[in-house]
Design an enzyme around this catalytic site. Structure first.
Site, mmCIF file in Angstrom:
data_model
loop_
_atom_site.group_PDB
_atom_site.id
_atom_site.type_symbol
_atom_site.label_atom_id
_atom_site.label_comp_id
_atom_site.label_asym_id
_atom_site.label_seq_id
_atom_site.Cartn_x
_atom_site.Cartn_y
_atom_site.Cartn_z
ATOM 1 N N ASP A 20 -52.080 2.318 66.690
ATOM 2 C CA ASP A 20 -51.775 3.004 67.683
ATOM 3 C C ASP A 20 -52.402 2.747 69.248
ATOM 4 O O ASP A 20 -53.238 2.013 69.440
ATOM 5 C CB ASP A 20 -52.408 4.306 67.400
ATOM 6 C CG ASP A 20 -51.563 5.789 68.192
ATOM 7 O OD1 ASP A 20 -50.434 5.610 68.551
ATOM 8 O OD2 ASP A 20 -52.403 6.779 68.233
ATOM 9 N N HIS A 37 -45.450 -2.127 73.429
ATOM 10 C CA HIS A 37 -45.119 -2.451 72.211
ATOM 11 C C HIS A 37 -45.016 -4.174 71.983
ATOM 12 O O HIS A 37 -45.318 -4.664 71.033
ATOM 13 C CB HIS A 37 -43.646 -1.684 71.656
ATOM 14 C CG HIS A 37 -43.873 -0.221 71.872
ATOM 15 N ND1 HIS A 37 -44.904 0.438 71.199
ATOM 16 C CD2 HIS A 37 -43.061 0.551 72.324
ATOM 17 C CE1 HIS A 37 -44.588 1.808 71.488
ATOM 18 N NE2 HIS A 37 -43.522 1.900 72.232
ATOM 19 N N LEU A 131 -51.122 -13.986 51.565
ATOM 20 C CA LEU A 131 -51.538 -12.774 51.889
ATOM 21 C C LEU A 131 -50.222 -11.898 51.854
ATOM 22 O O LEU A 131 -49.120 -12.388 51.920
ATOM 23 C CB LEU A 131 -51.918 -12.494 53.669
ATOM 24 C CG LEU A 131 -51.850 -11.309 54.369
ATOM 25 C CD1 LEU A 131 -53.071 -10.613 54.080
ATOM 26 C CD2 LEU A 131 -51.736 -11.493 55.822
HETATM 27 C C1 IPE Z 1 -48.716 6.773 64.181
HETATM 28 O O1 IPE Z 1 -49.037 6.848 65.644
HETATM 29 C C2 IPE Z 1 -47.561 5.984 63.826
HETATM 30 C C3 IPE Z 1 -47.578 4.580 64.094
HETATM 31 C C4 IPE Z 1 -48.746 4.009 64.590
HETATM 32 C C5 IPE Z 1 -46.613 3.838 64.037
HETATM 33 P P1 IPE Z 1 -48.353 8.212 66.592
HETATM 34 O O2 IPE Z 1 -48.384 7.712 67.977
HETATM 35 O O3 IPE Z 1 -46.981 8.415 66.013
HETATM 36 O O4 IPE Z 1 -49.239 9.328 65.995
HETATM 37 P P2 IPE Z 1 -49.413 10.739 66.299
HETATM 38 O O5 IPE Z 1 -48.221 11.271 66.824
HETATM 39 O O6 IPE Z 1 -50.220 10.643 67.889
HETATM 40 O O7 IPE Z 1 -50.254 11.394 65.420
HETATM 41 C C1 IPE Z 2 -48.018 2.911 68.356
HETATM 42 O O1 IPE Z 2 -48.558 3.268 69.808
HETATM 43 C C2 IPE Z 2 -46.622 2.493 68.190
HETATM 44 C C3 IPE Z 2 -45.820 3.459 67.751
HETATM 45 C C4 IPE Z 2 -46.018 4.495 67.308
HETATM 46 C C5 IPE Z 2 -44.364 2.838 67.574
HETATM 47 P P1 IPE Z 2 -47.873 4.387 70.367
HETATM 48 O O2 IPE Z 2 -46.311 4.371 70.843
HETATM 49 O O3 IPE Z 2 -48.088 5.525 69.594
HETATM 50 O O4 IPE Z 2 -48.869 4.398 71.865
HETATM 51 P P2 IPE Z 2 -49.460 5.753 72.295
HETATM 52 O O5 IPE Z 2 -50.271 6.327 71.331
HETATM 53 O O6 IPE Z 2 -48.354 6.644 73.017
HETATM 54 O O7 IPE Z 2 -50.326 5.404 73.389
HETATM 55 MG MG MG Z 3 -49.561 6.928 69.283
#
Ligand code: IPE
Ligand code: IPE
Ligand code: MG
Length: 242
Positions: A20, A37, A131
């Site tokens: 995240d 990303h 792995l």
């Molecule tokens: C969790 O992150 C999903 C992934 C890392 C793919 P999110 O950014 O979607 O989670 P919330 O919305 O903060 O709970």
């Molecule tokens: C995690 O990073 C990747 C996905 C959930 C696809 P985020 O896109 O949720 O990044 P933040 O949490 O908004 O910074």
């Molecule tokens: Mg996120």
């Protein structure tokens, strides 16, 4: 009992990571979220390369949740395209490193070219023994649990073992051992519907570092925290007299 004190060679660990913080990492640098990303995909490569040398046998990465469809269609499209191009570009490297790839989660809502790339990469890496890399795409732990329950129906002989096996199949994978260590980057401290059953006794490590900045040293540090934890599984510490 510390995990480092287990007799004999330590068995390979199952580490799961909620990757995240990509969007916030990019925003802090004045970049579009998609740049976060892309940088996140590079972090995946670094961590996959480092994992076997750190005692990790199974690595499950949360890449796209079933709830992430709620995001703007432009971001979703960019993410799905990034998955497809990354699968294609990394396939050879995964084979060379002995990595077996499984993509878990739903397939029916993914674009066909992505599903084809997933199938190709899974087939090409099927012989990997170093792995087991599981990438969760369009994944919801609660949906996987419901799906497993639906398949098992009202059978009287359902137990934890067969439920766990069925759950693995419902996630689109032959399954994996329970999670030993679950890491979440990006500063939030929640599970966001990831591996709810499999993480019943997982050790949790939360780090403020955003996923694109995460690297082998951070994985090593998280494993260091894990090694210092005392896992009791509901029992008593070894030092406690009977
Ligand atoms: C969790 O992150 C999903 C992934 C890392 C793919 P999110 O950014 O979607 O989670 P919330 O919305 O903060 O709970
Ligand atoms: C995690 O990073 C990747 C996905 C959930 C696809 P985020 O896109 O949720 O990044 P933040 O949490 O908004 O910074
Ligand atoms: Mg996120």
């Amino acid at each position: 009992m510390k995990s480092t004190l287990i007799n004999g060679p330590p068995s390979p660990l199952h580490v799961a990571i909620i990757m995240d913080g990509n969007g916030r990492w990019a925003a802090a640098r004045g970049l579009p979220r998609t740049a976060g990303h892309r940088q996140g995909a590079r972090a995946v490569r670094r961590v996959v390369e480092a994992a076997p040398g750190l005692g990790v046998g199974t690595l499950t990465l949360f890449a796209f949740s079933a709830d992430n469809w709620k995001r703007p269609v432009s971001e979703v499209r960019a993410l799905l395209r990034l998955f497809r191009t990354t699968l294609a570009s990394e396939q050879g490297r995964l084979v060379a490193r002995g990595v077996r790839l499984s993509v878990i989660g739903r397939r029916d809502r993914l674009p066909r070219p992505l599903v084809a790339a997933i199938m190709r990469a899974q087939r090409a890496t099927a012989g990997g023994r170093v792995l087991h890399l599981r990438v969760a795409v369009d994944y919801s732990a609660r949906d996987a649990i419901v799906e497993a329950a639906r398949h098992l129906g009202s059978r009287a002989l359902v137990n934890r073992t067969c439920f766990a096996r069925r759950l693995g199949q419902a996630s689109g994978d032959a399954g994996a051992p329970d999670v030993d260590l679950l890491i979440r980057t990006g500063g939030d401290q929640r599970l966001s519907d990831f591996l709810l059953w499999e993480s019943a006794y997982a050790e949790l490590v939360f780090t403020r570092k955003a996923w694109p900045a995460f690297g082998p040293a951070d994985l090593r540090a998280a494993l260091g925290q894990f090694a210092r934890r005392e896992r009791r599984f509901g029992g008593l510490a070894r030092a406690v007299a009977p």
